[in-house]
Enzyme design. Structure first.
Site, PDB file in Angstrom:
ATOM      1  CB  SER A  46       9.437  59.602  -7.024  1.00  0.00           C
ATOM      2  OG  SER A  46       8.331  59.193  -6.254  1.00  0.00           O
ATOM      3  N   GLY A 218       4.704  58.777  -5.981  1.00  0.00           N
ATOM      4  CA  GLY A 218       4.834  58.351  -7.372  1.00  0.00           C
ATOM      5  C   GLY A 218       5.469  59.437  -8.215  1.00  0.00           C
ATOM      6  N   GLY A 220       6.175  61.959 -11.827  1.00  0.00           N
ATOM      7  CA  GLY A 220       5.545  62.713 -12.892  1.00  0.00           C
ATOM      8  C   GLY A 220       4.668  63.869 -12.466  1.00  0.00           C
ATOM      9  CB  CYS A 245       5.229  62.081  -2.175  1.00  0.00           C
ATOM     10  SG  CYS A 245       6.477  62.799  -3.265  1.00  0.00           S
ATOM     11  CG  LEU A 246       1.555  61.468  -7.470  1.00  0.00           C
ATOM     12  CD1 LEU A 246       1.714  62.758  -8.257  1.00  0.00           C
ATOM     13  CD2 LEU A 246       1.765  60.254  -8.367  1.00  0.00           C
ATOM     14  CD  GLN A 249       2.821  66.533  -6.044  1.00  0.00           C
ATOM     15  OE1 GLN A 249       2.667  65.841  -7.059  1.00  0.00           O
ATOM     16  NE2 GLN A 249       4.018  66.919  -5.622  1.00  0.00           N
ATOM     17  N   GLY A 289       9.087  67.109  -7.803  1.00  0.00           N
ATOM     18  CA  GLY A 289       9.359  68.253  -8.655  1.00  0.00           C
ATOM     19  C   GLY A 289       8.163  69.172  -8.827  1.00  0.00           C
ATOM     20  CE1 TYR A 290       4.658  69.390 -12.755  1.00  0.00           C
ATOM     21  CE2 TYR A 290       6.084  67.522 -12.268  1.00  0.00           C
ATOM     22  CZ  TYR A 290       5.493  68.374 -13.186  1.00  0.00           C
ATOM     23  OH  TYR A 290       5.754  68.225 -14.524  1.00  0.00           O
ATOM     24  CG  HIS A 328       9.022  60.257   0.932  1.00  0.00           C
ATOM     25  ND1 HIS A 328       8.195  59.313   0.368  1.00  0.00           N
ATOM     26  CD2 HIS A 328       9.432  61.048  -0.087  1.00  0.00           C
ATOM     27  CE1 HIS A 328       8.111  59.518  -0.937  1.00  0.00           C
ATOM     28  NE2 HIS A 328       8.851  60.570  -1.231  1.00  0.00           N
ATOM     29  CD  GLU A 330       8.348  56.890   3.068  1.00  0.00           C
ATOM     30  OE1 GLU A 330       8.913  56.964   1.960  1.00  0.00           O
ATOM     31  OE2 GLU A 330       7.509  57.708   3.458  1.00  0.00           O
TER      32      GLU A 330
END
Length: 357
Positions: A46, A218, A220, A245-246, A249, A289-290, A328, A330
């Site tokens: 990430s 992940g 971006g 996480c990603l 989103q 970051g998003y 996260h 985990e």
């Protein structure tokens, strides 16, 4: 030690000493607040395209432990106040300087990381460069962008991982830049894990005959993954789906939600998250970051929010048997009090008796 400079796109210049790989690099400058867990930070996909500041002043004191590595490193640079060249740990195999050299990552030490962090908190994430001479023109720093991040970090191969005992559930993990800790948590709960690349089609995912689907973390901008979002849309309501996480989103985007870039993101092992369905506030590990815009969620309900800024940290979609979390769960690295999230996923697949105690 060789002199090095960290140059921010707004003109700030920090002089320090070079360590790690001897090369110049440009990236998006971010910070993480973890006291420990630098190995996991270094090997978290990430962080693709980013120069990472460790806010804790001494890094590397327990060395590099290969068993704790989450994957390969995609950092563009590493910034610390001080690195330890004499680690003390019976599991350590070498120091952080060797790791950075082996991975081709430039580092800079001896800089004021507290001042750097204050700049990012005040002005937001910005680009920076690690250089050995101060350039006259900073346009190359300002022009840098992180793009096509998931494509850059994900292998194209399919991987099947069996638990030590007989598998009770067949879980398909869509890989957008996975952390190994997610797989470990699933294996501990009796899951056979089939890892597919993010380019897998809905038909290829269905062909694995999953009892449930996990959308991994992940790097971006999540909105870049248009093909992946369309793929998730085709799977909604057909299988239990869990996003991390990603993945959180992307699941929101597939349900008509909207994402936006945070000023400086949430990165570290001490991020407080409030459970809106109970009375608990959990301390979580995060790296993103998003975030998902709360007012864009029409097909689900917010289950968790960040106790610091109120941003969305988890969504439940009961009508389609899906849910997701921004943090996260985990247990790698940081607090372990949100591991019950994996038990929730097991329960969705009909496995109440296999949830961890």
């Amino acid at each position: 030690m060789k002199k090095a400079y960290l140059i921010l796109e707004d003109g700030h210049i920090f002089e320090g000493q070079a360590f790690g790989a001897e090369l110049e690099s440009v990236g998006e400058l971010v910070f993480t607040t973890g006291v420990v867990g630098y190995i996991e930070n270094l090997t978290d996909a990430s962080y693709y395209g980013q120069i990472l500041i460790q806010t804790f002043p001494l890094i590397g004191n327990y060395g590099i432990i290969p068993e704790d590595v989450d994957g390969r490193s995609y950092l563009k640079g590493y910034v610390v106040r001080e690195w330890c060249n004499t680690p003390s740990n019976f599991r350590s195999e070498y120091d952080i300087d060797k790791y950075l050299k082996d991975e081709g990552i430039p580092g800079i030490c001896g800089v004021d990381t507290r001042e750097l962090t204050a700049i990012i908190r005040e002005n937001g994430v910005m680009n920076a460069a690690i250089c050995y001479e101060i350039p006259k023109d900073l346009s190359f720093i300002k022009e840098y962008t992180v793009s096509d991040a998931v494509d850059a970090v994900v292998a194209t191969e399919t991987e099947i991982i069996e638990p030590d005992d007989e598998a009770k559930y067949n879980v398909t993990l869509i890989n957008y830049g996975k952390k190994n800790g997610i797989i470990k948590a699933l294996l501990e709960r009796g899951c056979k894990v089939t890892v597919l690349p993010h380019t897998a089609t809905a038909e290829e995912i269905s062909a694995t005959e999953p009892d449930g689907i996990v959308l991994s973390n992940g790097p971006g901008d999540p909105s870049e993954n248009t093909a992946g979002i369309e793929c998730i849309k085709k799977l909604l309501g057909k299988y239990p789906i869990f996003g991390v996480c990603l993945g959180h989103q992307l699941l929101a985007l597939a349900n008509g939600g909207v994402t936006f870039k945070l000023k400086y993101g949430h990165r570290g092992a001490n991020q407080p998250v409030k459970d809106l369905n109970g009375v608990h506030t959990f301390i979580t590990t995060q790296n993103h970051g998003y975030a998902v815009a709360p007012n864009s969620i029409t097909n689900g309900s917010i289950a968790f929010v960040n106790a610091n800024d109120g941003t969305c940290e988890g969504i439940e979609y009961p009508a389609i048997n899906a849910f997701s979390v921004q943090f996260h769960p985990e247990e790698c690295t940081g607090p372990i009090n949100t591991a019950f999230i994996f038990d929730k996923f097991i329960n969705m697949m009909g496995g109440e008796e296999d949830a961890a105690e």
